[in-house]
Design a protein around this motif. Sequence first.
Motif, PDB file in Angstrom:
ATOM      1  N   GLU A  32     -22.174  24.344   8.288  1.00 34.41           N
ATOM      2  CA  GLU A  32     -23.124  23.265   8.555  1.00 34.41           C
ATOM      3  C   GLU A  32     -23.256  22.381   7.317  1.00 34.41           C
ATOM      4  O   GLU A  32     -23.007  22.819   6.195  1.00 34.41           O
ATOM      5  N   HIS A  94     -28.797  17.407   9.943  1.00 31.95           N
ATOM      6  CA  HIS A  94     -27.795  18.434   9.682  1.00 31.95           C
ATOM      7  C   HIS A  94     -26.850  18.539  10.870  1.00 31.95           C
ATOM      8  O   HIS A  94     -27.091  17.944  11.918  1.00 31.95           O
ATOM      9  N   HIS A  96     -24.318  20.852  13.579  1.00 30.28           N
ATOM     10  CA  HIS A  96     -24.020  22.113  14.265  1.00 30.28           C
ATOM     11  C   HIS A  96     -22.558  22.009  14.700  1.00 30.28           C
ATOM     12  O   HIS A  96     -22.284  21.838  15.887  1.00 30.28           O
ATOM     13  N   SER A 104     -32.381  24.995  16.646  1.00 34.91           N
ATOM     14  CA  SER A 104     -32.641  26.435  16.667  1.00 34.91           C
ATOM     15  C   SER A 104     -34.121  26.675  16.391  1.00 34.91           C
ATOM     16  O   SER A 104     -34.862  25.758  16.028  1.00 34.91           O
ATOM     17  N   ASP A 107     -34.780  25.633  12.957  1.00 35.56           N
ATOM     18  CA  ASP A 107     -34.872  24.167  12.846  1.00 35.56           C
ATOM     19  C   ASP A 107     -36.285  23.701  13.212  1.00 35.56           C
ATOM     20  O   ASP A 107     -36.909  22.917  12.486  1.00 35.56           O
ATOM     21  N   ILE A 127     -29.794  16.003  14.551  1.00 34.76           N
ATOM     22  CA  ILE A 127     -28.739  17.007  14.540  1.00 34.76           C
ATOM     23  C   ILE A 127     -27.518  16.394  15.211  1.00 34.76           C
ATOM     24  O   ILE A 127     -27.624  15.778  16.278  1.00 34.76           O
TER      25      ILE A 127
HETATM   26 ZN    ZN Z   1     -29.785  23.535  13.162  1.00 34.55          ZN
END
Ligand code: ZN
Length: 154
Positions: A32, A94, A96, A104, A107, A127
């Motif tokens: 990531e 970020h 994935h 998640s 997150d 994301i």
């Molecule tokens: Zn994440």
Amino acid sequence: MIFRAGMRLVVVHNQVMMRIERYLRVPENATEAGGILIGCYRGPHIEITECSEPLRRDRRAQLRFDRDDPGHQGLAKRRWTESGRTHTFVGEWHTHPGFSSTPSGIDLKTWREVTRNNLAGSSVFLIRGGDGWWAGLGAGRILTRMSIVPPDDE
Ligand SMILES: [Zn+2]
């Protein structure tokens, strides 16, 4: 690209989207990646003009990115000064890589903390996953998922 939450718009410069998407490709997609989003508030709207990228002291793993390097916040502070106090931290991003862009549990927990610590402003959370973008807006302790405004409506 433009995201919408109710009447609020978040405009992300193409250059920022392209920088983030670079981390979905070899060799960067092994782990990531992430950074902060820098931009300015325009009334109820947010314009994102720049992003930071992974730095040496960040921790990157296959399913985890920890933004530990102080350089991200340093960049936000520099931009704040250079811009005459208009451009600053407005959120984070970020990747994935190879997975769904759905946030998640970690997150969501992190974003709740960021939202609580930024009660004066709103925070944008992006994301980029293998299946596209997920964008959220944290404001007044509440996180709202944003929709993508189709290019024709821009
Ligand atoms: Zn994440």
